[in-house]
Design an enzyme around this catalytic site. Structure first.
Site, PDB file in Angstrom:
ATOM      1  N   GLY A   1      27.912  46.613  16.857  1.00 60.86           N
ATOM      2  CA  GLY A   1      27.031  46.615  17.833  1.00 60.86           C
ATOM      3  C   GLY A   1      25.788  46.571  16.907  1.00 60.86           C
ATOM      4  N   GLY A   2      24.451  46.029  17.512  1.00 63.02           N
ATOM      5  CA  GLY A   2      23.613  46.143  16.841  1.00 63.02           C
ATOM      6  C   GLY A   2      23.430  46.117  15.539  1.00 63.02           C
TER       7      GLY A   2
ATOM      8  N   THR B   1      19.331  45.176  15.640  1.00 69.13           N
ATOM      9  CA  THR B   1      19.675  46.326  16.746  1.00 69.13           C
ATOM     10  C   THR B   1      18.601  46.373  18.009  1.00 69.13           C
ATOM     11  OG1 THR B   1      18.823  48.443  16.402  1.00 69.13           O
ATOM     12  CG2 THR B   1      17.229  47.575  15.942  1.00 69.13           C
TER      13      THR B   1
ATOM     14  N   GLY C   1      22.122  45.122  27.305  1.00 66.16           N
ATOM     15  CA  GLY C   1      21.301  44.039  27.091  1.00 66.16           C
ATOM     16  C   GLY C   1      21.274  42.921  25.688  1.00 66.16           C
TER      17      GLY C   1
ATOM     18  N   LYS D   1      36.118  52.849  22.456  1.00 64.53           N
ATOM     19  CA  LYS D   1      36.295  53.576  23.459  1.00 64.53           C
ATOM     20  C   LYS D   1      36.150  52.048  24.730  1.00 64.53           C
ATOM     21  CE  LYS D   1      35.833  57.703  26.367  1.00 64.53           C
ATOM     22  NZ  LYS D   1      35.179  59.336  26.212  1.00 64.53           N
TER      23      LYS D   1
ATOM     24  N   ALA E   1       0.777  -1.258  -0.311  1.00 66.91           N
ATOM     25  CA  ALA E   1       0.293  -0.002  -0.224  1.00 66.91           C
ATOM     26  C   ALA E   1       0.771   1.388   0.095  1.00 66.91           C
ATOM     27  CB  ALA E   1      -1.265   0.142   1.133  1.00 66.91           C
TER      28      ALA E   1
ATOM     29  N   ASP F   1      34.420  47.651  17.704  1.00 68.43           N
ATOM     30  CA  ASP F   1      34.266  48.778  18.809  1.00 68.43           C
ATOM     31  C   ASP F   1      33.641  47.989  19.735  1.00 68.43           C
ATOM     32  OD1 ASP F   1      31.446  47.775  18.804  1.00 68.43           O
ATOM     33  OD2 ASP F   1      31.788  49.976  16.755  1.00 68.43           O
TER      34      ASP F   1
ATOM     35  N   ILE G   1      21.163  51.984  11.946  1.00 66.77           N
ATOM     36  CA  ILE G   1      20.884  52.858  13.084  1.00 66.77           C
ATOM     37  C   ILE G   1      21.530  52.883  14.255  1.00 66.77           C
ATOM     38  CG2 ILE G   1      19.034  51.656  14.805  1.00 66.77           C
ATOM     39  CD1 ILE G   1      17.306  49.758  13.154  1.00 66.77           C
TER      40      ILE G   1
ATOM     41  N   MET H   1      22.203  55.418  23.592  1.00 68.99           N
ATOM     42  CA  MET H   1      23.029  56.065  23.257  1.00 68.99           C
ATOM     43  C   MET H   1      22.692  57.282  24.568  1.00 68.99           C
ATOM     44  SD  MET H   1      25.978  56.508  20.275  1.00 68.99           S
ATOM     45  CE  MET H   1      24.607  56.240  19.646  1.00 68.99           C
TER      46      MET H   1
ATOM     47  N   PRO I   1      22.762  42.860  19.346  1.00 66.28           N
ATOM     48  CA  PRO I   1      22.871  43.037  20.826  1.00 66.28           C
ATOM     49  C   PRO I   1      23.817  42.317  21.806  1.00 66.28           C
ATOM     50  CG  PRO I   1      21.282  42.381  20.076  1.00 66.28           C
ATOM     51  CD  PRO I   1      21.377  41.806  18.951  1.00 66.28           C
TER      52      PRO I   1
END
Length: 457
Positions: free
Chosen positions: A301-302, A331, A411, A270, A44, A248, A306, A382, A225
């Site tokens: 980053g992110g 982001t 975060g 920095k 089958a 960075d 943006i 920021m 993030p």
């Protein structure tokens, strides 16, 4: 080595599959993709086999297995739920010197089927010799994440160029360098994936016409993030192909550990004991490294577009005629809100979200009247040093002093910390938080008590 890895050419060759269930269906798909002329035998069949038969893709033979079904076959697969039938198929195939696979019984089979990564014409097969199929599958999934989906299109295109490359470059070393440049050219791969023939032609001609040592490019990559698990697959592929990575302080150590081991790393952020590198100097670093013929990844980053000044960096490259591409990242607003249990939009509380920079160029001023409006969420990047000003301005332009606020420090990282309160306390709350941090203002912050999940892990 218990098994010899080989790739079989089955196109237009007779193959037999015995079995009509779900497992047999998976095997049938592979054989059909390989172009086999397939006969399926079973008592089958599940509906998919009937669909294929009606479309003329295979032949169904309903009934018990008979050895004559193997006549003219190059390969057979036994995939029934009856061990005795599977053994019968295997023995019959063995007597005819036909390779036979027996599902879930590698010792009864004359060949086994590996886990497959299909980037045709590039194929990768992974096998544990039948001893640990789950391990082979997990390894395949790992490799899947490392190999771009469009890799097959690049390989196919390379085949079309072979004769021309051989004619243009006299030595094996020159050809090797050209192919290395071609295979890691993200712009070319994307153009092939988009079927953009004009762009493919332009990029190829540029690569062929320029000296090999001057074919550098820059890829702007969003690192996300913080949590390395939130780096995109394409971002991972880019940092593992880079000659030099310019990064960075917002790029986490976990992500930097994923960078190609022998890539040069240039820190431009920095940090304690370091001075922040001016943006113009960063632009020149990217330009200088690319002009050396190197593959440069600018890791930010992110998301680089943006509040990441990615546009400014690309303008410099564009003016100098340096090829570039962009890999977006998650982001900070999205990552930090999700990991702190704060939905940025909610049907009852916020119909829009605004991403706002906490500092502008000299003389800049935010539209505080619109920022103070109801039914929206504000996310300040920021903005830690300007928290008192943000508090003062929003209240002055009509936002209620008891509006919920949250400050998210580091975060999505293991050391994430969230401080929450109301707008009237924002300036004081900011003194409890260290950079990098994000400020979220809006009624949705009140949902954090119910929706916070990350701090519980």
């Amino acid at each position: 080595m218990d098994h010899l890895p080989i790739f079989c050419q089955l196109r237009d060759r007779d193959c037999l599959l015995v079995g009509g269930g779900d497992v047999a269906e998976r095997k049938a798909r592979l054989l059909l993709e390989a172009g086999a002329r397939l006969t399926v035998n079973a008592l089958a069949f599940i509906p998919q086999f009937t669909v294929w038969a009606n479309e003329g893709m295979l032949t169904l033979v309903e009934g018990a297995f008979e050895e004559s079904l193997l006549d003219g076959c190059w390969l057979a697969i036994a995939a029934t739920d009856d061990d005795a039938v599977n053994q019968q198929v295997s023995e019959a195939a063995e007597s005819r010197r036909i390779f036979c696979n027996v599902v879930d019984a590698p010792k009864a089979a004359s060949f086994i089927m590996p886990s497959i990564i299909d980037r045709s014409p590039l194929m990768v097969a992974v096998s544990s010799g039948g001893t640990s199929p789950v391990l082979a599958r997990l390894l395949r999934e790992k490799l899947e994440s490392l190999l771009p989906q469009h890799l097959g299109q690049v390989a196919h295109y390379a085949g079309q160029l072979r004769a021309r490359v051989k004619k243009q470059f006299a030595t094996m070393g020159e050809r090797r360098r050209f192919w290395e440049k071609l295979f890691i050219n993200d712009r070319l791969a994307q153009s092939l994936a988009n079927a953009d023939a004009k762009a493919v032609s332009e990029i190829t001609e540029q690569m062929l016409s320029e000296p090999l040592d001057h074919r550098g490019e820059v890829v702007l990559v969003g690192a996300g993030p913080g949590d390395a698990g939130l780096l995109t697959l394409k971002g991972l592929q880019q940092i593992q192909q880079a000659d030099v990575v310019v990064y960075d302080r917002l790029v986490s150590d976990d992500i930097m550990n994923l960078v190609r081991r022998d890539a040069d790393r240039v820190f431009v952020g920095k940090r304690a004991g370091y001075h922040c590198v001016p943006q113009e100097e960063i632009n020149q670093i990217l330009l200088r490294e690319a002009q050396k013929g190197r593959r440069v990844v600018r890791l930010k980053g992110g998301d680089p577009f943006i509040f990441g000044r990615g546009g400014e960096e690309l303008e410099t490259l564009c003016h100098a005629g340096i090829p570039f591409s962009v890999v977006p990242g998650i982001t900070a607003a999205s990552g930090c809100s999700a990991y702190s249990g704060v939905p940025l939009t909610h049907r009852d509380y916020a119909q829009s979200v605004r991403l706002v920079t906490g500092h502008l160029k000299t003389g800049g001023e935010l539209d505080w009247e619109n920022l103070a409006a109801e039914k929206q969420t504000l996310v300040f990047y920021m903005g830690l040093n300007q928290a008192a000003t943000i508090q003062e301005k929003l209240i002055a332009f009509g936002m209620q002093a008891d509006m919920p606020v949250a400050l998210v420090e580091n975060g999505t990282a293991v050391k994430q910390r969230v401080v929450s309160g109301v707008l009237a306390q924002l300036g004081e709350l900011a003194k409890q938080v260290e950079s990098p941090a994000l400020i979220i203002v809006g009624r949705v912050v009140a949902l954090r008590d119910k929706l916070n999940w990350f701090s519980n892990h």
